[in-house]
Design a protein around this motif. Sequence first.
Motif, PDB file in Angstrom:
ATOM      1  N   SER A  24    -115.506 -13.315  60.708  1.00 59.84           N
ATOM      2  CA  SER A  24    -115.723 -14.282  61.535  1.00 59.84           C
ATOM      3  C   SER A  24    -116.209 -15.625  60.878  1.00 59.84           C
ATOM      4  O   SER A  24    -116.092 -16.692  61.670  1.00 59.84           O
ATOM      5  CB  SER A  24    -116.840 -13.782  62.822  1.00 59.84           C
ATOM      6  N   GLY A  25    -116.855 -15.326  59.881  1.00 59.09           N
ATOM      7  CA  GLY A  25    -117.297 -16.636  59.252  1.00 59.09           C
ATOM      8  C   GLY A  25    -118.821 -17.000  59.750  1.00 59.09           C
ATOM      9  O   GLY A  25    -119.191 -17.947  59.293  1.00 59.09           O
ATOM     10  N   ARG A  26    -119.215 -16.119  60.525  1.00 56.40           N
ATOM     11  CA  ARG A  26    -120.529 -16.515  61.338  1.00 56.40           C
ATOM     12  C   ARG A  26    -121.663 -16.116  60.408  1.00 56.40           C
ATOM     13  O   ARG A  26    -121.724 -15.275  59.631  1.00 56.40           O
ATOM     14  CB  ARG A  26    -120.394 -15.990  62.553  1.00 56.40           C
ATOM     15  N   SER A  45    -121.655  -9.923  61.766  1.00 61.90           N
ATOM     16  CA  SER A  45    -120.505  -9.124  61.609  1.00 61.90           C
ATOM     17  C   SER A  45    -119.764  -9.058  62.935  1.00 61.90           C
ATOM     18  O   SER A  45    -120.453  -9.279  63.943  1.00 61.90           O
ATOM     19  CB  SER A  45    -121.050  -7.688  61.299  1.00 61.90           C
ATOM     20  N   SER A  46    -118.581  -8.950  62.958  1.00 60.72           N
ATOM     21  CA  SER A  46    -117.728  -8.767  64.142  1.00 60.72           C
ATOM     22  C   SER A  46    -117.276  -7.575  64.265  1.00 60.72           C
ATOM     23  O   SER A  46    -117.620  -6.745  63.479  1.00 60.72           O
ATOM     24  CB  SER A  46    -116.624  -9.976  63.823  1.00 60.72           C
ATOM     25  N   ARG A  47    -116.589  -7.445  65.311  1.00 62.21           N
ATOM     26  CA  ARG A  47    -116.051  -6.140  65.637  1.00 62.21           C
ATOM     27  C   ARG A  47    -114.920  -5.774  64.717  1.00 62.21           C
ATOM     28  O   ARG A  47    -114.686  -4.795  64.163  1.00 62.21           O
ATOM     29  CB  ARG A  47    -115.294  -6.021  67.073  1.00 62.21           C
ATOM     30  N   LYS A  48    -114.193  -6.701  64.181  1.00 59.20           N
ATOM     31  CA  LYS A  48    -113.060  -6.481  63.179  1.00 59.20           C
ATOM     32  C   LYS A  48    -113.839  -6.079  61.767  1.00 59.20           C
ATOM     33  O   LYS A  48    -113.096  -5.148  61.147  1.00 59.20           O
ATOM     34  CB  LYS A  48    -112.391  -7.907  62.934  1.00 59.20           C
ATOM     35  N   ASP A  49    -115.098  -6.772  61.727  1.00 53.56           N
ATOM     36  CA  ASP A  49    -115.674  -5.946  60.376  1.00 53.56           C
ATOM     37  C   ASP A  49    -116.148  -4.558  60.351  1.00 53.56           C
ATOM     38  O   ASP A  49    -116.062  -3.844  59.658  1.00 53.56           O
ATOM     39  CB  ASP A  49    -117.284  -6.833  60.265  1.00 53.56           C
ATOM     40  N   GLU A 223    -123.106  -6.051  69.905  1.00 53.26           N
ATOM     41  CA  GLU A 223    -122.124  -6.773  69.761  1.00 53.26           C
ATOM     42  C   GLU A 223    -120.923  -5.593  68.839  1.00 53.26           C
ATOM     43  O   GLU A 223    -119.812  -5.491  69.210  1.00 53.26           O
ATOM     44  CB  GLU A 223    -121.966  -8.134  68.939  1.00 53.26           C
ATOM     45  N   ILE A 224    -121.494  -5.111  67.699  1.00 49.90           N
ATOM     46  CA  ILE A 224    -120.723  -4.224  66.737  1.00 49.90           C
ATOM     47  C   ILE A 224    -120.685  -2.919  67.402  1.00 49.90           C
ATOM     48  O   ILE A 224    -119.599  -2.048  67.241  1.00 49.90           O
ATOM     49  CB  ILE A 224    -121.233  -4.164  65.461  1.00 49.90           C
ATOM     50  N   ALA A 225    -121.736  -2.287  67.918  1.00 49.55           N
ATOM     51  CA  ALA A 225    -121.671  -0.792  68.025  1.00 49.55           C
ATOM     52  C   ALA A 225    -120.703  -0.436  69.155  1.00 49.55           C
ATOM     53  O   ALA A 225    -120.230   0.797  68.782  1.00 49.55           O
ATOM     54  CB  ALA A 225    -123.279  -0.481  68.544  1.00 49.55           C
ATOM     55  N   ALA A 230    -116.667   3.635  70.531  1.00 39.64           N
ATOM     56  CA  ALA A 230    -115.501   4.051  71.055  1.00 39.64           C
ATOM     57  C   ALA A 230    -114.246   4.113  70.068  1.00 39.64           C
ATOM     58  O   ALA A 230    -113.185   4.753  70.509  1.00 39.64           O
ATOM     59  CB  ALA A 230    -115.032   2.769  72.309  1.00 39.64           C
ATOM     60  N   HIS A 231    -114.708   4.256  68.917  1.00 38.95           N
ATOM     61  CA  HIS A 231    -113.569   4.046  67.656  1.00 38.95           C
ATOM     62  C   HIS A 231    -113.234   5.747  67.865  1.00 38.95           C
ATOM     63  O   HIS A 231    -113.909   6.406  67.635  1.00 38.95           O
ATOM     64  CB  HIS A 231    -113.999   3.816  66.353  1.00 38.95           C
ATOM     65  N   GLN A 232    -111.628   5.894  67.691  1.00 33.68           N
ATOM     66  CA  GLN A 232    -111.283   7.132  67.677  1.00 33.68           C
ATOM     67  C   GLN A 232    -111.407   8.084  66.324  1.00 33.68           C
ATOM     68  O   GLN A 232    -111.337   9.251  66.079  1.00 33.68           O
ATOM     69  CB  GLN A 232    -109.823   7.200  68.150  1.00 33.68           C
ATOM     70  N   ASP A 233    -111.684   7.110  65.177  1.00 33.29           N
ATOM     71  CA  ASP A 233    -111.716   7.505  63.997  1.00 33.29           C
ATOM     72  C   ASP A 233    -113.111   7.814  63.480  1.00 33.29           C
ATOM     73  O   ASP A 233    -113.539   7.833  62.148  1.00 33.29           O
ATOM     74  CB  ASP A 233    -110.877   6.722  62.916  1.00 33.29           C
TER      75      ASP A 233
END
Length: 302
Positions: A24-26, A45-49, A223-225, A230-233
């Motif tokens: 995110s650059g934040r 960190s973002s969800r993408k991270d 924000e991240i957790a 929910a991540h299937q992996d």
Amino acid sequence: MSDRLTVLKTYKLYVGGKFPRSESGRVYEVTDGKSGEWLANAPLSSRKDGRDAVVAARKAFGAWSGATAYNRGQVLYRVAEMLEGRREQFVREVSAAEGLGTSSKSGTAKAAAVVDAAIDRWVWYAGWTDKIGQVVGGANPVAGPFLNLSTPEPTGVVAVLAPQDSSFLGLISVIAPVIASGNTVVVITSEKSPLPALSLGEVLATSDVPGGVVNILSGKASEIAPSLAAHQDVNGIDLTGADAELAKQLEIAAADNLKRVRRPQPVDDFTADPGTDRLTYFLETKTVWHPTGSLGASGSAY
């Protein structure tokens, strides 16, 4: 008198054995826990991270879980060796992060005790890697011409919310047992005190720990957790650092793919004897049946 300016440290995430900035650059400001003085900017960190960290952890899982227990123990011991060599740095960072006072002798002494305990904890878990199978597994008595054997196996990729108020000893107390038992981990650091955890990434990178085995994200757990839960992996999640409201939300999300969930405990004193609870929590048990007698002589098994 020198006009030279101090080179300030740039803190980065640790994902897949590399040090990326947040996608995110934040960033957000981190301050001294006692004086409120600005210490550094930490990546937000973002969800993408988080998703990138899961990909790295899954990629590393096969080789790490397949390594011998002896090898994993040697790697964990190497982490302790490297921490010992950077002890003074971590004493300073822990003292500032946890508000112990960087200029007082008592504050420095308390921080030193925390760092020493953290180093000793790596050694403690390193010694357990080749003993888990004997403690958790074994031969089971059965009424029939069979051998029945139970063997522990790692759960897989584990997401960990590090404790908020124990930025270093607590952090190590929740990630060392997870990787000692053959899992890989994505850890969200203490939001208010992330710097010792981010510096730990530098130690891991030079300690023979394969890239992706430990992935360190700083920022807001709220924000991240949820995306990790929910991540299937992701196969398991440790909610140690979550408050009651966030923990409930994450448990619901984790139920979607039947993750193994470790709920926050009422009292978790990380200075106490760590015990084996955390070491065995993210393990599954594989049971093997093998015929004996005339069937066993032919080598058949199922």
